[in-house]
Design a protein around this motif. Structure first.
Motif: not given
Length: 550
Positions: A338-348, A366-376
């Protein structure tokens, strides 16, 4: 080894004084102190977790025996929670450093961030180690004070309103907690957990049930279980990304931890187990239905948080070894994911200028690394094999099947439905924000994103009249370049969108993703450790003997 027990509380408090003394004049020293101390807490927590596997550790501060002294206890559960929480808070701190440096937030509000954050870490550690109800209350109040500072950084209107709601709800729960402590002390003459475990057996059923119900109400508010969770979706999303992440990942789990501790140590016999199972089911279903209805990513994640707290309460309500072990596994998993998903939300938000899903798109290309960080982590929280989310849910469902009661079978069905709806929600986010083409209204790189209040202040200053914030045809405030008006900096000031988020923020987010994946790699040892923790909690004897030994 017992001398290490108070350090996770004392070190952050000591560092708070140094951080306040350094202030903005020595901002690099302030950052160094924060990182160094949290790194030390991580090491100490790991040592305590390993040492507690051989039996609980305790220390009586000032060498005053219960019930007079302050008792801190580290057993398997508290050692595991300390380790996971310290790793997560360290990653979030590094993320916030990257965000602050990228936004050039060097003024006073950010200087206050570090002391407030360290006090929050100390409060969390105090809660996990508290050996009595009074110091558990003190840990809650330490977290409350620092939480209000962190929620209202920058002083924007939305943050002040959200912080006020959070404080009112927290003060209400604190009053109930104080009344419960007073009743407990009047009935038993102590608030020490080990002594209460022995003396509650001599109380009438009515008094014990009253105290249990009051404590569950307090911890339920902290954990945001239905029907006392309405405050959470309106309080967390307005805060800065690192603050929202640590609140969503950790603070609600403090309430779950307190449920685990008190229900097993103070109230064995599972008198209110059926009530907890009903609450768990309601939290799962209502929370995930709320998430289905959302189009803002932060609010959507807030509702999934409420929903998945239900899984943990499910295990506590079963009150057997398998259920408790499954609940602990799921707590560990959910803190990190859950912490990770909110950190990714900040990057988005930093890249697209908003977390409104209808205004996002094209990030998979446009942001494959960001996509991977969300997907996992998204697949992890949805319970897709072989991630830890699947392992935790499977353990809880097996515990429910083994229980065999009608209500337990209903919870198994509710857990399955919630997991499927969680997958639906994750797929919706993926399709809107990542898979589809970039919508015309998405903010372009270099767009300055300001808070709605900042725009209003500028309009009043320039024209001398009422502020009028530009809006689209749906009434959503928009900024330059067509993006939704937001405030993404820690201090609430204007920031600039970018297609390349700061590397420090990406690295910290990637670290939490790896931490979440490590639970899958170490699933065997983790399951064995949580099983031993559950056995220790239900046995109670090792904890009581350690605290009360001469």
């Amino acid at each position: 080894m017992n001398a290490l027990v108070p350090l996770p509380v004392l070190l952050p408090l000591f560092a708070t004084g140094l951080s306040l003394a350094a202030g903005i004049r020595l901002k690099r020293f302030q950052r160094f102190i924060s990182v160094a101390v949290l790194t030390a807490v991580v090491v100490i927590s790991v040592v305590l977790m390993i040492a507690a596997d051989d039996g609980p550790l305790s220390v009586h501060l000032g060498d005053f025996a219960p019930p007079l002294g302050i008792t801190l206890v580290a057993d398997r559960l508290s050692g595991l929670m300390l380790t996971v929480s310290s790793l997560v808070t360290l990653c979030v701190l590094v993320y916030s450093l990257g965000q602050g440096m990228a936004d050039k937030d060097d003024e006073t509000p950010l200087a206050v961030f570090h002391p407030a954050y360290l006090i929050l870490v100390a409060g969390i550690a105090c809660t996990f180690l508290a050996g009595d109800l009074m110091n558990l209350f003190v840990g809650f109040e330490i977290m409350l004070v620092s939480s209000f500072v962190l929620l209202t950084l920058g002083g924007t209107g939305p943050r002040i309103r959200a912080g006020s709601t959070y404080v009112i709800i927290s003060l209400l729960s604190s009053m109930i907690f104080l009344v419960a402590i007073a009743i407990t002390y009047a009935a038993t003459g102590t608030v020490n957990f080990a002594q209460l475990a022995e003396r509650f057996d001599g109380l009438s059923l009515g008094v014990t049930t009253l105290i249990q119900a009051m404590l569950l109400t307090v911890f339920g508010i902290k954990a945001a279980v239905f029907p006392v969770a309405a405050w959470l979706p309106d309080s967390y999303p307005t805060a800065p990304a690192p603050v929202t992440a640590v609140f969503a990942g950790l603070l609600t789990k403090v309430g779950v931890y307190c449920m685990l501790r008190t229900e097993t140590l103070l109230f064995p016999g599972n008198r209110l187990g059926n009530l907890l199972l009903v609450v768990a089911l309601a939290s799962m279903i209502i929370g995930i239905l709320g998430a289905v209805a959302q189009t803002d990513l932060k609010r959507l994640l807030s509702f999934t948080l409420i929903s998945h707290i239900g899984y943990m309460v499910f295990g506590i309500g079963l009150a057997d070894r398998a259920g408790i072990a499954g609940a602990i596994v799921y707590v560990v998993h959910h803190i990190t994911v859950q912490t990770t998903l909110f950190l990714v939300a900040g990057l988005i938000e930093r890249r697209g200028g908003t977390t409104e899903l209808t205004r996002l798109g094209g990030m998979a290309r446009g942001a494959p690394l960001l996509s991977l960080l969300f997907f996992v982590p998204a697949m992890n929280i949805a319970g897709i094999p072989p991630f830890s989310g699947f392992i935790g849910k499977l353990a809880l469902m097996r515990a429910g099947v083994d229980n065999g009661s009608v209500l337990a079978w209903v919870l198994v069905g509710g857990s399955t439905l919630t997991s499927l709806l969680t997958l639906y929600v994750i797929v919706k986010v993926w399709n809107l924000a990542f898979w589809r083409s970039e919508p015309p209204g998405q903010a372009a790189e270099g767009t300055v994103m300001e808070s709605q209040e900042d725009d209003a202040d500028d309009d009043v200053a320039d024209e001398g009249g009422p502020a009028v914030t530009p809006q689209d045809d749906r009434g959503i405030p928009v900024g330059p370049g067509g993006g939704q008006v937001v405030a993404t900096s820690i201090t609430g000031k204007a920031v600039t969108t970018t297609k390349r988020p700061p590397r420090t923020m990406l690295a910290a987010t990637a670290a939490t993703v790896v931490l979440g994946l490590s639970y899958t790699v170490l699933a065997g040892p983790l399951a064995a450790y949580t099983d031993r923790s559950a056995q220790e909690l239900l046995t109670r004897t090792p904890y009581i003997e350690e605290v009360l030994r001469p």
